[in-house]
Design an enzyme around this catalytic site. Sequence first.
Site, PDB file in Angstrom:
ATOM      1  N   PHE A 106     -27.654 -13.481 -23.610  1.00  0.00           N
ATOM      2  CA  PHE A 106     -27.197 -14.178 -24.819  1.00  0.00           C
ATOM      3  C   PHE A 106     -26.628 -13.150 -25.797  1.00  0.00           C
ATOM      4  O   PHE A 106     -27.004 -13.081 -26.967  1.00  0.00           O
ATOM      5  CB  PHE A 106     -28.325 -14.980 -25.470  1.00  0.00           C
ATOM      6  CG  PHE A 106     -29.066 -15.886 -24.529  1.00  0.00           C
ATOM      7  CD1 PHE A 106     -28.581 -17.153 -24.238  1.00  0.00           C
ATOM      8  CD2 PHE A 106     -30.239 -15.476 -23.929  1.00  0.00           C
ATOM      9  CE1 PHE A 106     -29.261 -17.993 -23.366  1.00  0.00           C
ATOM     10  CE2 PHE A 106     -30.929 -16.308 -23.058  1.00  0.00           C
ATOM     11  CZ  PHE A 106     -30.442 -17.570 -22.771  1.00  0.00           C
TER      12      PHE A 106
ATOM     13  N   CYS B  89     -35.340 -17.806 -32.563  1.00  0.00           N
ATOM     14  CA  CYS B  89     -34.924 -18.167 -33.921  1.00  0.00           C
ATOM     15  C   CYS B  89     -35.210 -19.636 -34.194  1.00  0.00           C
ATOM     16  O   CYS B  89     -34.643 -20.218 -35.126  1.00  0.00           O
ATOM     17  CB  CYS B  89     -33.445 -17.849 -34.134  1.00  0.00           C
ATOM     18  SG  CYS B  89     -32.321 -18.763 -33.049  1.00  0.00           S
TER      19      CYS B  89
END
Length: 392
Positions: free
Chosen positions: A227, A336
């Site tokens: 990512f 997150c």
Amino acid sequence: MPSLPTARVSLKGAKTLRRGTPWLYRTELMEPPATDTPGAVVAVVDPQGNPIGQALYARRSPLALRLLTRKSPAEEKVDDAFFRRRVEAALARRAVLPGRDGLRLVHGEADLLPGFFVDRYGPGLTIQTLSEGMDARKEMLARVLVEKTGATHVVCRDDASGRDFENLPREVRLLHGQGDARFSYHEGENRFEVDLLGDMKTGAFLDQVDNHLRAGELGRGDALDCFSYHGGFALALAKHCTSVLAVEQDAKAAARAKSNADANGRANVQVENANAFDVLRRFDQEGRRFDTIVLDPPGLAKRREGLATALRAYHELNLRALRCLKPDGLLVTCSCSGKLDREGFESMVLDAAVDAKRPVQILERRGAGLDHPVLAGLLETEYLKALYVRAL
């Protein structure tokens, strides 16, 4: 001075606000204020009429009140000058980060400007307004920011999903400046390009800058960055690692990562445009192993009801990554997702380690940088978790 519209809240709501949480949901609103003004400032009182403070009122959001000050209208006037002072205070707090040209200048509730976020990339700024009150004031706030920072461009990036929750329209536009909004900024010695009108979020993930740099200090050998987005972790790792494979599913972001690697002379960085879940599964099956692996997926749990599904996805990622680590390999794993707290995240990682049959050492527990402070009493501001783990 004319009196402000008044919002009367429940006893439970009054206790919530007085304990330090600055949010109040509509379910705790006994009597809404008599106003149709977008983002109006209202006086807040408890069931007996005792003052609690002043708040921004949202007409359509489930989150009806965002507390601005615990002072009454007689003690403090909430006007343009009030917001100017709050912005100036937020900018002054960033003096602890001298020399940074890429950082968050205003961090919403944590800087006592609820629903207002500002990121700096050199002479360019992006703002997000995730409350009706700040949305109504963004033109004025942009002017203050230009005056105080000397920014050449201010881009409104009000295209996040949080706007849907607030029942606000999405938009991207220039509030100040003309032409392209392409800028560069630095993370340590690496230089990154950013398009404030076209890239994801506000341009980059500035909350991870310190974690990028720390991973670069600890990483060694052959590294895998999953990512990768624009290559923040990958380029930091490149300094001490023999090779870095950066995996990014979005083709545009992968191209930018490759461009950033080339521009910084990071010849040991290879970028693969692919799905990180698929890549990890393939490497696990092939027996390919790395000395350092980074997992920095997007938010997988946007709402509480999606947490169980997100945890399964996080577990899969961490299980595969731990299997792909060499002995004494470093795993930097991040989340997150605001709905996944630090305890739940760490528990998931340890469960994945058990399933991978890998004893692990926890080296560091980290979060966002100093420019993304956490407001005590509001768990949502501690959304970013980063765990640095050594697999034995």
